[in-house]
Scaffold this motif. Structure first.
Motif, PDB file in Angstrom:
ATOM      1  N   THR A  61       0.823  -1.200   0.000  1.00  0.00           N
ATOM      2  CA  THR A  61       0.000   0.000   0.000  1.00  0.00           C
ATOM      3  C   THR A  61       0.864   1.260   0.000  1.00  0.00           C
ATOM      4  N   PHE A  62       0.261   2.348  -0.489  1.00  0.00           N
ATOM      5  CA  PHE A  62       0.886   3.677  -0.443  1.00  0.00           C
ATOM      6  C   PHE A  62      -0.219   4.689  -0.207  1.00  0.00           C
ATOM      7  N   ASP A  63      -0.099   5.454   0.885  1.00  0.00           N
ATOM      8  CA  ASP A  63      -1.139   6.422   1.243  1.00  0.00           C
ATOM      9  C   ASP A  63      -0.756   7.858   0.896  1.00  0.00           C
ATOM     10  N   GLY A  64       0.312   8.030   0.146  1.00  0.00           N
ATOM     11  CA  GLY A  64       0.791   9.364  -0.213  1.00  0.00           C
ATOM     12  C   GLY A  64       1.997   9.782   0.591  1.00  0.00           C
ATOM     13  N   GLU A  65       2.208   9.128   1.731  1.00  0.00           N
ATOM     14  CA  GLU A  65       3.356   9.421   2.588  1.00  0.00           C
ATOM     15  C   GLU A  65       4.178   8.186   2.914  1.00  0.00           C
ATOM     16  N   LEU A  66       3.504   7.070   3.125  1.00  0.00           N
ATOM     17  CA  LEU A  66       4.174   5.878   3.610  1.00  0.00           C
ATOM     18  C   LEU A  66       3.806   4.658   2.771  1.00  0.00           C
ATOM     19  N   TYR A  67       4.821   3.886   2.411  1.00  0.00           N
ATOM     20  CA  TYR A  67       4.619   2.597   1.754  1.00  0.00           C
ATOM     21  C   TYR A  67       4.580   1.529   2.841  1.00  0.00           C
ATOM     22  N   ALA A  68       3.773   0.508   2.634  1.00  0.00           N
ATOM     23  CA  ALA A  68       3.721  -0.606   3.588  1.00  0.00           C
ATOM     24  C   ALA A  68       3.596  -1.916   2.825  1.00  0.00           C
TER      25      ALA A  68
END
Length: 142
Positions: A44-51
């Motif tokens: 996932t990527f929320d615009g700030e952090l990849y997980a």
């Protein structure tokens, strides 16, 4: 005639490829998933952090170092920033360039956690990961 139709359907069923296991979605955030291997992958990527979340029915043993080897072309990545919650191992960071390149340019991801070794088939990952790389979370859909 009916027998010929049944035979044709069986042949089509045996020769048609299954639905792609790798999927890309923009909702609710940029996400790539794969459930074709015993180890499920969610990126996932929320615009700030990849997980990166890796799930397995047998869970994960605690270990100080988590590593992932992309084969045959690399890279080999390791970190101590991972967390384990039940059957899911997760790691997050502000940049995932090497992970994305590894997913696209290889045939298999080899997950290493102490004595645990698991593989994820990367066949079909290229296009969903490319879409993920171009994803802008929260961008208006037209």
């Amino acid at each position: 005639m009916r027998g010929l139709l049944c035979a044709a359907l069986v042949i089509v069923g045996l020769t048609s490829s299954p639905a792609l296991a790798w999927e890309f979605s923009i909702s609710p955030i940029c996400t790539v998933t794969d459930r074709s291997s015993d180890t499920g992958l969610k990126l996932t990527f929320d615009g700030e952090l990849y997980a990166l979340h890796l799930s397995h029915l047998e869970g994960w043993q605690n270990a100080e170092v988590f590593a992932i080897r992309f084969a045959p072309n690399g890279p080999f990545i390791q970190t101590t920033w991972h967390q384990i919650d039940g059957q899911t191992l997760s790691v997050s960071d502000a940049g995932f360039g090497n992970v994305l390149k590894g997913l696209q340019d290889n045939q298999v991801a080899q997950v290493l956690l102490d004595e645990t070794f698991r593989e994820i088939d990367l066949n079909g990952a290229y296009t969903p990961v490319e879409n993920f790389k171009n994803c802008k979370p929260g961008a208006a859909l037209s």
